[in-house]
Scaffold this motif. Sequence first.
Motif, PDB file in Angstrom:
ATOM      1  N   GLU A 131      39.449  41.613  41.564  1.00 54.05           N
ATOM      2  CA  GLU A 131      38.796  40.456  40.557  1.00 54.05           C
ATOM      3  C   GLU A 131      38.167  39.634  41.796  1.00 54.05           C
ATOM      4  O   GLU A 131      37.222  38.752  41.655  1.00 54.05           O
ATOM      5  N   ASP A 132      39.127  39.155  42.876  1.00 57.80           N
ATOM      6  CA  ASP A 132      38.352  38.336  44.074  1.00 57.80           C
ATOM      7  C   ASP A 132      37.305  38.912  44.787  1.00 57.80           C
ATOM      8  O   ASP A 132      36.490  38.116  45.114  1.00 57.80           O
ATOM      9  N   LYS A 133      37.238  40.104  44.860  1.00 57.02           N
ATOM     10  CA  LYS A 133      36.069  40.757  45.592  1.00 57.02           C
ATOM     11  C   LYS A 133      34.952  40.695  44.660  1.00 57.02           C
ATOM     12  O   LYS A 133      33.897  40.457  45.092  1.00 57.02           O
ATOM     13  N   GLN A 134      34.922  40.883  43.401  1.00 57.20           N
ATOM     14  CA  GLN A 134      33.877  40.809  42.337  1.00 57.20           C
ATOM     15  C   GLN A 134      33.416  39.514  42.374  1.00 57.20           C
ATOM     16  O   GLN A 134      32.090  39.131  42.458  1.00 57.20           O
ATOM     17  N   ALA A 135      34.308  38.283  42.409  1.00 56.57           N
ATOM     18  CA  ALA A 135      34.036  36.919  42.483  1.00 56.57           C
ATOM     19  C   ALA A 135      33.263  36.550  43.481  1.00 56.57           C
ATOM     20  O   ALA A 135      32.253  35.968  43.697  1.00 56.57           O
ATOM     21  N   ARG A 136      33.687  37.133  44.765  1.00 55.74           N
ATOM     22  CA  ARG A 136      32.718  37.029  45.963  1.00 55.74           C
ATOM     23  C   ARG A 136      31.668  37.550  46.094  1.00 55.74           C
ATOM     24  O   ARG A 136      30.421  36.991  46.551  1.00 55.74           O
ATOM     25  N   ILE A 137      31.421  38.851  45.555  1.00 55.02           N
ATOM     26  CA  ILE A 137      30.102  39.594  45.608  1.00 55.02           C
ATOM     27  C   ILE A 137      29.058  38.611  44.614  1.00 55.02           C
ATOM     28  O   ILE A 137      27.953  38.348  45.040  1.00 55.02           O
ATOM     29  N   SER A 138      29.417  38.261  43.516  1.00 52.96           N
ATOM     30  CA  SER A 138      28.830  37.381  42.695  1.00 52.96           C
ATOM     31  C   SER A 138      28.316  36.337  43.298  1.00 52.96           C
ATOM     32  O   SER A 138      27.143  35.552  42.965  1.00 52.96           O
ATOM     33  N   GLU A 139      29.265  35.397  43.878  1.00 53.37           N
ATOM     34  CA  GLU A 139      29.081  34.158  44.595  1.00 53.37           C
ATOM     35  C   GLU A 139      27.839  34.154  45.536  1.00 53.37           C
ATOM     36  O   GLU A 139      26.920  33.698  45.921  1.00 53.37           O
TER      37      GLU A 139
END
Length: 306
Positions: free
Chosen positions: A108-116
Amino acid sequence: MLRVNEIYFSYQDKLVIKNVSFSLTNGKNLALIGESGCGKSTLLKLIYGLYDLDEGQIFWNETEVLGPKFHLIPGMSFMKYLAQDFDLMPFITVAENVGKYLSNFFPEDKQARISELLEIVEMTEYANVKAKFLSGGQMQRVAIARVLALEPEVLLLDEPFSHIDNFRKNSLRRKLFGYLKEQKITCIVATHDSTDVLAFADEVAIIKDGEIMESGIPKFIYDNPKNRYIASLFGDVNEIEIDGELKFVYPHQLKVSINSDIKVEVVNSYFRGSHYLIEAKFDNRILFFENDELLENGEVVCLKIK
């Protein structure tokens, strides 16, 4: 702090970096500007550790930057270098390229970072598109997001906006350099675009033939160019003799006057949106100045320096 101490580097017996020294404090943005082939890209590669120095040393804080003779995989782990070839993996998606080096331990943290990161480079809508289907400018934006993924301490960018459309370039620059300031990431940009220098750099180094010709605050160097080469890197420039002294004058610093010693004949007018760039003859040479209105070819006007 990044410290570059009297470094030299040669390609096959040709000296291409000569006695270069500078220092850069944490979180600052340094722009390297100069004509093509002057050594900007080579200097970035040396700072990253892709080549071995002939002489001199490079340090980030107390860590010395060392090249392939000392590292099996060249490049310093606390730095990221964005080359002009992007090096994306064509058969995986944009999101997968950006997240390639991020840990899968917290998905979930990885996906949030990619989106950012995709939002910063304005590529959110292409997250699930394979890289091979992107344009050159889109690939460049994805490559920028990828080098930011692990938040490097030092970011080295080689012509990072060269393939990006003008209408998107300005927005991307503001977002990228704003993000780097917020995160206190030290950045060095090799560029030929004076906008990268004047609007966003804390310091600029003018490079010619592998040497730093001049360095300092961009506004001061722009306002006080020591020679035509330096002035020309920021756009069109005129050489005008004033009181026996040769001055370098930008087109916007000249305006039409009722009377003056600078009398010119209009050759061409180029519409620039907010103004016209006027090409004129003065003492058997070409001079450029800006004017709010169109001037007819052959018209004679007087100019004064603002």
